[in-house]
Design a protein around this motif. Structure first.
Motif, PDB file in Angstrom:
ATOM      1  N   ARG A 129       0.829  -1.210   0.000  1.00 28.48           N
ATOM      2  CA  ARG A 129       0.000   0.000   0.000  1.00 28.48           C
ATOM      3  C   ARG A 129       0.861   1.257   0.000  1.00 28.48           C
ATOM      4  N   MET A 130       1.966   1.229   0.737  1.00 25.85           N
ATOM      5  CA  MET A 130       2.837   2.401   0.773  1.00 25.85           C
ATOM      6  C   MET A 130       3.332   2.749  -0.628  1.00 25.85           C
ATOM      7  N   VAL A 131       3.711   1.732  -1.410  1.00 23.85           N
ATOM      8  CA  VAL A 131       4.171   1.995  -2.772  1.00 23.85           C
ATOM      9  C   VAL A 131       3.013   2.488  -3.635  1.00 23.85           C
ATOM     10  N   ARG A 132       1.833   1.900  -3.468  1.00 21.72           N
ATOM     11  CA  ARG A 132       0.671   2.375  -4.232  1.00 21.72           C
ATOM     12  C   ARG A 132       0.341   3.822  -3.873  1.00 21.72           C
ATOM     13  N   MET A 133       0.474   4.167  -2.604  1.00 22.70           N
ATOM     14  CA  MET A 133       0.213   5.543  -2.177  1.00 22.70           C
ATOM     15  C   MET A 133       1.215   6.491  -2.820  1.00 22.70           C
TER      16      MET A 133
ATOM     17  N   GLU B  39      -4.946  11.115   6.269  1.00 26.10           N
ATOM     18  CA  GLU B  39      -6.141  10.341   5.930  1.00 26.10           C
ATOM     19  C   GLU B  39      -7.020  11.061   4.912  1.00 26.10           C
ATOM     20  N   GLN B  40      -6.926  12.375   4.874  1.00 17.38           N
ATOM     21  CA  GLN B  40      -7.739  13.173   3.961  1.00 17.38           C
ATOM     22  C   GLN B  40      -7.133  13.291   2.565  1.00 17.38           C
ATOM     23  N   ARG B  41      -5.915  12.834   2.389  1.00 15.10           N
ATOM     24  CA  ARG B  41      -5.288  12.902   1.071  1.00 15.10           C
ATOM     25  C   ARG B  41      -5.945  11.874   0.144  1.00 15.10           C
ATOM     26  N   PRO B  42      -6.200  12.220  -1.103  1.00 19.07           N
ATOM     27  CA  PRO B  42      -6.802  11.252  -2.030  1.00 19.07           C
ATOM     28  C   PRO B  42      -6.015   9.949  -2.134  1.00 19.07           C
ATOM     29  N   SER B  43      -4.705  10.025  -1.950  1.00 15.37           N
ATOM     30  CA  SER B  43      -3.881   8.820  -2.062  1.00 15.37           C
ATOM     31  C   SER B  43      -4.148   7.824  -0.941  1.00 15.37           C
ATOM     32  N   ALA B  44      -4.688   8.288   0.187  1.00 13.18           N
ATOM     33  CA  ALA B  44      -4.957   7.377   1.302  1.00 13.18           C
ATOM     34  C   ALA B  44      -6.043   6.374   0.916  1.00 13.18           C
ATOM     35  N   GLN B  45      -7.143   6.860   0.386  1.00 12.44           N
ATOM     36  CA  GLN B  45      -8.209   5.965  -0.055  1.00 12.44           C
ATOM     37  C   GLN B  45      -7.833   5.268  -1.353  1.00 12.44           C
ATOM     38  N   GLY B  46      -7.148   5.992  -2.229  1.00  9.28           N
ATOM     39  CA  GLY B  46      -6.809   5.445  -3.536  1.00  9.28           C
ATOM     40  C   GLY B  46      -5.788   4.328  -3.502  1.00  9.28           C
ATOM     41  N   SER B  47      -5.106   4.157  -2.377  1.00 11.86           N
ATOM     42  CA  SER B  47      -4.071   3.124  -2.275  1.00 11.86           C
ATOM     43  C   SER B  47      -4.549   1.854  -1.592  1.00 11.86           C
TER      44      SER B  47
ATOM     45  N   LYS C  24      -6.510  -2.745   6.982  1.00 13.17           N
ATOM     46  CA  LYS C  24      -6.223  -1.790   5.918  1.00 13.17           C
ATOM     47  C   LYS C  24      -4.817  -2.012   5.383  1.00 13.17           C
ATOM     48  N   GLY C  25      -4.769  -2.464   4.142  1.00 15.00           N
ATOM     49  CA  GLY C  25      -3.482  -2.735   3.526  1.00 15.00           C
ATOM     50  C   GLY C  25      -3.566  -2.619   2.017  1.00 15.00           C
TER      51      GLY C  25
END
Length: 216
Positions: free
Chosen positions: A12-16, A196-204, A215-216
């Motif tokens: 997830r970190m890389v996807r973020m 948590e509010q960054r789009p990348s948080a949900q998008g990842s 959550k992973g």
């Protein structure tokens, strides 16, 4: 080039990172929970067996999340998450190393040795008696970091960096495995809400996160 991908906080970190940088990659999915990453077909490509990995166009494979992100950051033009100057990049690596060494690895290993023991006991050398100490160490290091973040927007200062992605994905995962963030850590709590509010948080988030219950 493709990302060898799976459920988990490290993938997830890389996807973020990819979302933050606007980089799109082809993906190959492995079933981490079923241990597909520990099978010979994968370890022949990545002897460490960890996830994720990046397969380059020549067939070679890069592993380790920060190495993957640094490679992609340097390869693709745009706003770097590592910094533009030598000093910024060195500081970014310093904070990422501090977060990984003192906080996230302790959280992950504590999970592997306790709540996740049934999943990992036949995959890794597990030390159940170390779990409580590792949890205590990560809590202490989070308290230390909280004291430094009163006047910081991000872990390393004013700009988003890899350390933020590493820590956020770990803490979001940890909340579902019995290692929730201490609510008394107000500075990290406020930082977490901003992340948590960054789009990348949900998008990842991996599509299987809801079914897995983590959550992973």
């Amino acid at each position: 080039m493709k990302l060898i991908n799976s459920f988990g906080p490290n993938p997830r970190m890389v996807r973020m990172f990819l979302v933050e940088r606007g980089i799109e990659l082809a993906t190959e999915e492995l079933d981490l929970l079923a241990g597909e990453n520990r099978q010979a077909a994968y370890t022949a490509r990545n002897p460490g067996g960890q996830m994720p990995a990046l397969e380059l166009d020549d067939g070679s494979v890069l592993a380790e999340t920060t190495c993957i992100c640094e490679y992609l950051d340097e390869k693709h033009p745009g706003q770097s998450l590592l910094g533009e100057s030598l000093e910024e990049r060195a500081s970014n690596r310093m904070w990422t190393r501090r977060v990984e060494l003192n906080i996230t690895e302790n959280i992950y290993n504590a999970f592997r040795y306790s709540e996740g023991l049934e999943l990992f006991k036949d995959r890794l050398h597990c030390i159940p008696e170390a779990a409580d100490g590792l949890k205590a160490k990560s809590r202490g290091q989070l308290e230390w970091l909280d004291g430094l973040m009163a006047d910081r927007e991000y872990v390393g200062g004013d700009n988003l960096g890899l350390a933020d992605l590493v820590l956020y994905c770990c803490l979001d995962f940890a909340a579902g495995i019995g290692q929730a963030l201490n609510p008394e850590l107000k500075n990290i709590g406020a930082w977490f809400q901003r992340m948590e509010q960054r789009p990348s948080a949900q998008g990842s988030l991996h599509p299987s996160s809801a079914a897995v219950g983590m959550k992973g």
